[in-house]
Scaffold this motif. Structure first.
Motif: not given
Length: 106
Positions: A99-106
């Protein structure tokens, strides 16, 4: 011809041998383990040999004949089908993608 009782002779011999072994152990010429080993070997030698089983591993189609029994040949005119027992390779299973977890870190 001897008139001595074999049971008495055996008992006398047993006691004499035990006495000799005990003396050798006390004098330090034999260890306790060696004396026990000698006694164990003598007991095993005094037992009758176990009856051997008839036969052993045999190939397919073997016909066993007991001692004194006549041999009767088997009809081998019928062809024998030999099954295919070769091992088939296991099918390769495609492993699911992790599984791929896409997290956008800003």
């Amino acid at each position: 011809m001897s008139t001595k009782d074999p049971a008495l002779e055996a008992e006398f011999t047993r006691k004499m041998v035990l006495g000799i072994l005990g003396t050798l152990e006390q004098k330090g010429l034999l260890s306790k383990e060696e004396v026990d080993g000698i006694i164990k070997a003598a007991r095993q030698a005094a037992q009758p040999a176990p009856k051997r089983p008839l036969g052993g591993p045999a190939g397919p189609g073997t016909t066993w004949v007991r001692p004194g029994q006549s041999h009767e040949p088997v009809d081998r005119s019928t062809p024998v089908a030999i099954p295919n027992v070769q091992r088939q390779p296991e099918p390769v299973r495609a492993e699911p993608a992790p599984p791929v977890i896409d997290i956008d870190l800003k």
